[in-house]
Design an enzyme around this catalytic site. Structure first.
Site, PDB file in Angstrom:
ATOM      1  N   SER A 109       0.836  -1.204   0.000  1.00 29.06           N
ATOM      2  CA  SER A 109       0.000   0.000   0.000  1.00 29.06           C
ATOM      3  C   SER A 109       0.865   1.246   0.000  1.00 29.06           C
ATOM      4  O   SER A 109       0.357   2.346  -0.204  1.00 29.06           O
ATOM      5  CB  SER A 109      -0.937  -0.011   1.205  1.00 29.06           C
TER       6      SER A 109
ATOM      7  N   HIS B 134      -4.210  -4.238  -4.266  1.00 26.08           N
ATOM      8  CA  HIS B 134      -4.276  -3.617  -2.948  1.00 26.08           C
ATOM      9  C   HIS B 134      -5.626  -3.918  -2.304  1.00 26.08           C
ATOM     10  O   HIS B 134      -6.627  -3.280  -2.607  1.00 26.08           O
ATOM     11  CB  HIS B 134      -4.034  -2.099  -3.068  1.00 26.08           C
TER      12      HIS B 134
ATOM     13  N   GLU C  76      -8.008  -2.176  -5.131  1.00 27.79           N
ATOM     14  CA  GLU C  76      -7.308  -1.301  -6.077  1.00 27.79           C
ATOM     15  C   GLU C  76      -6.362  -2.177  -6.894  1.00 27.79           C
ATOM     16  O   GLU C  76      -5.514  -2.877  -6.335  1.00 27.79           O
ATOM     17  CB  GLU C  76      -6.532  -0.209  -5.339  1.00 27.79           C
TER      18      GLU C  76
ATOM     19  N   ASN D 202      -5.843   5.981  -0.338  1.00 29.69           N
ATOM     20  CA  ASN D 202      -5.073   6.505   0.789  1.00 29.69           C
ATOM     21  C   ASN D 202      -4.488   7.883   0.505  1.00 29.69           C
ATOM     22  O   ASN D 202      -4.268   8.677   1.419  1.00 29.69           O
ATOM     23  CB  ASN D 202      -3.964   5.522   1.177  1.00 29.69           C
TER      24      ASN D 202
END
Ligand code: COA
Length: 686
Positions: free
Chosen positions: A399, A420, A432, A470
Site C-alpha cells: 500500500s 491492494h 485497487e 489513501n
C-alpha cells in the site's frame, strides 16, 4: 431487443428478449413492442389466453437508463401493466432466472405466475433511492399481505422460488424442464384458468397492523413506500397508482436517488478500462505469500470465492496460527448460518499451508502480502521470478511502496501488478488494481477479471504513494487534525462527518485502524515532505501509547474494547496543544468541518484524475463508496462536488488558500480547467 409470438393451442406466447438482463426498456422499444403484442392478442378472437415468456432471464427490471433520459415516458410502462391486468383473457407470466423490480411488477400485473424454482425475486428499488413505481406498492400487498410486501419493498432483499411460492407471490414452481411448458399446462382447457387481476383484490387483512408497526430511521424512499401502501386502504386502485407515480417522480428527481444510481452504474463503469482489449485468463490456483493479517484475510476471501489457495509462511508458529485463524473465520460463517457446515469444510479443504514459495509454486497467480519493507519485497519477488510458472501473474499487496521498483526485481515486469486489498480482506469489497509502468494489458485484464470473480470491485489505479484511496484520505485527515488544533474536539469532528453520512468520523476510523499506522506514515512524511506538515495532535495521542481500540484508548477510551467514550484527558491535551503553538481556539461550525474535509478530498481527487492515477472521477467515487464508508446516498466525493457546483467548489478552495495552512489548498489544475470550460466531473465519466 426482440419480440416473437407463436400460437400454442389457442394460447398466444409472447416471448421477449433484451440482453443482458431483459430490462423493460422504453428507449430500446421493448415496452412499446410488448404493448402492441399484448393488445393484438387481446383483440384476436382466436386467442384464448396469453403467456408472457421472458426466456432464461425473465427481467432485471425497468431500464434504469430510461430514468435519466425520459422519466416522463415511464407512464408507457405503467399503461402496459394496466393493459395486461385488465385483459379479458387469462395472462400467465412464465418466469425464470431473474424477476426483479419492474420485472416482478410485470409478473404481478399478469393473472398467474409460474416460475422456475431457481428464480431470484426482489423489489430492489430502495437500493436506488426509489420505490416500485410500476404498481408494485399497490399490487404486492394485495397479493401476499401488507407485512410481507412491505418487508420485500423496504429491504429490497432477494428471495428464491420456494420462498416466493410460500408467500403466494407466485402460483407454481417448476424444478426442471422449460417453465414455458408449465405455463401452457396451467392454461390447458381443463385447468379452467380465468382472468384474475391482482389490483382489484380487496385490501389485505393485515394492512392497518402492518402500517402501524414501529420502524425507526426510515429513508425518504422507505417513507414513500409506506405512504403508497397506505393508499390501498382507500380501495381505489387508480388513485393508488396515481399517488405511487407522483411519489416515484419525486424520488427520481432527488439528489439521493441520482447519487445511488451513479453508484450502481459506477460499480460497473470501473470494470471498463478504456483501450483495454486483452482477454482475462481464468485464475483457479493462487499462492499467497505472508501469513499475517493481510495474507490470512486475502486467503480467506479467495477460499470463500471457490479458489484453491496455498499460503506461504516460513515461521512454523505463525503458519499454524494463520491456518487456524482462517479455518476459524470460515467456520464462524457456518455457526452464524451464512453457509452450511459442509460448505465450510469444503472451503477449508482447499487451503494448503506451505513453508516456502517453492512448495507452492504451482499457481496462476501469486499475491505477496509480506512486511512493507522494500528489501523484504525484493527477496520475495526475486524468488517468485525464479520459481513461478512462465505465464503466472505476480502481484503485490503493497500500500505504500513503489510497484515499479518491485516489478524491477523480476525479469518479467509486464506480469507484475498491484492488488491492494483493504482490511479485513474477506469483508471489504474494494480492490485497487495497480497498473505499473510495465504491466501488460493481458495482466491487467486478468487482474480485473480476478477481482470480479472473487466478488470484489476492482478499480484501476496508477502508481503513486497511496494510490487513489489513501492518497485522498491523507488530505482528508490533514484537515481533520488541523481542525482539532484550531478549536474542534474529536467528538464534534466525528459527529459532524457522521451526520453528513460518513460511516465513521476520522477519529473513530483511526482508533479502529490503529493510530500507530498513521503515526508511522506521518513520521515518513516528515522526512519526505517537510514542507507539508501535519498537526501534532494525533502524534501526541500516540506518544501516550494510545493506539486506539487495540489499546482500549486512542482519541476516545474503549472500556469494552469497542465502544467509544469521549475522554476529558484527550480534550485537555488538545486544548493545551493549541495554547502551546499559540493558536487561539475558536468556535468551529459543523459546516466548516464537513466543507474542509470534503473539499480536501475533492481537490486531491481532481489531482489524481488529472494525473491519470484514476481513470475517471467515477473511479474515485467508487473507491470511496466501496472502501472508505462514504455515504451511498451522496454518490462519492466527485459526484458530491458536481452537485455543489464546481465553480462554488473552486471558490471555496481559493478562500481556504488565503487562510491558515493555505499551501494545502492549491487548486488542482483539472478543477480549474473544468471550471474554465464550464464542465463538471460527470462529463469526464462518459
Ligand atoms: N436497467 C438497465 N441496465 C441494467 C439493469 C437495469 N435494470 N440491470 C442491469 N443492467 C445492466 C448493467 O448496467 C450491466 O451493463 P454493462 O454490461 O454495460 O455494465 C449489465 O446490465 C449486466 O449487469 P450486471 O450487474 O453486470 O450483471 P449481473 O448478472 O451481475 O447482475 C442483475 C444482474 C440484474 C442482478 C443486476 O444487474 C441488478 O441488480 N440490476 C438492477 C436491478 C434493479 O435494481 N432493478 C430495478 C430497477 S427498477
Amino acid at each position: 431487443m426482440q419480440i416473437t409470438t407463436q400460437m400454442r393451442d389457442g394460447v398466444r406466447v409472447i416471448s421477449f428478449s433484451n440482453p443482458p438482463v431483459n430490462a423493460l426498456s422504453i428507449g430500446a422499444g421493448l415496452v412499446s413492442g410488448l404493448t402492441e403484442a399484448v393488445a393484438a392478442a387481446i383483440a384476436d378472437s382466436t386467442v384464448r389466453a396469453i403467456v408472457l415468456d421472458g426466456g432464461p432471464r425473465f427481467s432485471g427490471g425497468a431500464d434504469i437508463r430510461d430514468f435519466d433520459t425520459a422519466p416522463e415516458q415511464l407512464t408507457v410502462l405503467r399503461d402496459l401493466l394496466t393493459l395486461i391486468e385488465a385483459a379479458p383473457k387469462p395472462v400467465v407470466a412464465a418466469i425464470a432466472g431473474l424477476c426483479l423490480g419492474g420485472g416482478l411488477e410485470l409478473a404481478l400485473a399478469a393473472h398467474y405466475r409460474v416460475a422456475h424454482i431457481d428464480t431470484r425475486f426482489a423489489l430492489p428499488e430502495v437500493g436506488l433511492g426509489l420505490l416500485p413505481g410500476g404498481g408494485g406498492t399497490q399490487r404486492a400487498p394485495r397479493l401476499i399481505g401488507a407485512a410481507p410486501a412491505l418487508d420485500l419493498m423496504l429491504t429490497g432483499r432477494t428471495i428464491g422460488g420456494d420462498a416466493a411460492l410460500r408467500l403466494g407471490l407466485i402460483d407454481a414452481t417448476t424444478t426442471e424442464g422449460a417453465v414455458l411448458e408449465a405455463a401452457l399446462a396451467a392454461l390447458a382447457p381443463g385447468a379452467n384458468a380465468q382472468p384474475r387481476p391482482t389490483g382489484t383484490r380487496p385490501a389485505p387483512a393485515d394492512l392497518a397492523e402492518a402500517l402501524t408497526a414501529a420502524r425507526a430511521g426510515l429513508t425518504p424512499e422507505q417513507q414513500a413506500i409506506i405512504a403508497c401502501v397506505a393508499m390501498i386502504g382507500q380501495g381505489d386502485l387508480a388513485a393508488g397508482l396515481r399517488f405511487e407515480a407522483v411519489e416515484f417522480a419525486t424520488l427520481l428527481a432527488s439528489d439521493r436517488s441520482r447519487a445511488l444510481r451513479h453508484g450502481f452504474f459506477g460499480r460497473r463503469t470501473v470494470a471498463r478500462v478504456p483501450g483495454l482489449r486483452a482477454a482475462a485468463a481464468e485464475i483457479r490456483r493462487v499462492t499467497v505469500i505472508g501469513g499475517g493479517l493481510m495474507g490470512t484475510g486475502i486467503t480467506t476471501a479467495l477460499l470463500n470465492a471457490g479458489l484453491s489457495v496455498a499460503i506461504v509462511e516460513p515461521d512454523d508458529a505463525r503458519r499454524a496460527k494463520a491456518g487456524a485463524g482462517i479455518a476459524k473465520t470460515i467456520r464462524r460463517d457456518a455457526e452464524k448460518g451464512r453457509i452450511n457446515a459442509a460448505t465450510a469444510e469444503e472451503r477449508i479443504n482447499r487451503l494448503t499451508l506451505a513453508a516456502s514459495i517453492v512448495e507452492a509454486a504451482e499457481a496462476e497467480l501469486f499475491i505477496e502480502a509480506v512486511f512493507e519493507e522494500i528489501e523484504v519485497k525484493r527477496a520475495v519477488f526475486a524468488e517468485l521470478d525464479r520459481v513461478a510458472p512462465p505465464g503466472a501473474i505476480l502481484a503485490s499487496n503493497t500500500s505504500t511502496l513503489d510497484l515499479d521498483v518491485i516489478a524491477g526485481f523480476t525479469q518479467r515486469p509486464e506480469q507484475v501488478v498491484g492488488l491492494h486489498f483493504f482490511s479485513p480482506a474477506n469483508i471489504m469489497r474494494l480492490l485497487e488494481v495497480v497498473r505499473g509502468a510495465a504491466t501488460s494489458d493481458a495482466t491487467l485484464a486478468t487482474a480485473m477479471g480476478f477481482a470480479k470473480a472473487i466478488g470484489k470491485t476492482g478499480v484501476v489505479a496508477g502508481v503513486c504513494d497511496g494510490f487513489i484511496g489513501n492518497r485522498i484520505f491523507e488530505e482528508y485527515l490533514r484537515q481533520a487534525w488541523f481542525l482539532l488544533e484550531e478549536g474542534a474536539l474529536p467528538q464534534q469532528l466525528d459527529a459532524a462527518l457522521e451526520r453528513f453520512g460518513m460511516a465513521m468520523g476520522p477519529c473513530k476510523v483511526m482508533d479502529l485502524a490503529g493510530q500507530d499506522i498513521g503515526w508511522n506514515i506521518r513520521k515518513r512524511r516528515a522526512i519526505e515532505q517537510p514542507d507539508r506538515p501535519y498537526s501534532r495532535v494525533p502524534d501526541l495521542i500516540c506518544e501516550l501509547g494510545r493506539f486506539g481500540q487495540k489499546t482500549c484508548a486512542g482519541f476516545y477510551t474503549y472500556a469494552d474494547g469497542r465502544t467509544a467514550t469521549p475522554d476529558p484527558q484527550v480534550d485537555a491535551l488538545i486544548v493545551a496543544h493549541s495554547a502551546q503553538i499559540s493558536l487561539p481556539r475558536r468556535e468551529i461550525s459543523d459546516a466548516e468541518i464537513v466543507e474542509r474535509c470534503l473539499l480536501a478530498m475533492v481537490n486531491e481527487g481532481a489531482r489524481i484524475v488529472g494525473e491519470g492515477i484514476a481513470l475517471r472521477p467515477v473511479d474515485v467515487d467508487i473507491v470511496y463508496l466501496e472502501g472508505y464508508g462514504f455515504p451511498a446516498g451522496r454518490g462519492g466525493p466527485m459526484f458530491h462536488a458536481d452537485l455543489v457546483g464546481l465553480p462554488e467548489v473552486l471558490a471555496a478552495i481559493r478562500g481556504y488558500q488565503g487562510g491558515r495552512h493555505g499551501w494545502a489548498w492549491e487548486p488542482a489544475p483539472l478543477l480549474e480547467q473544468l471550471v474554465t470550460d464550464a464542465r463538471d466531473f460527470g462529463a469526464l465519466n462518459q
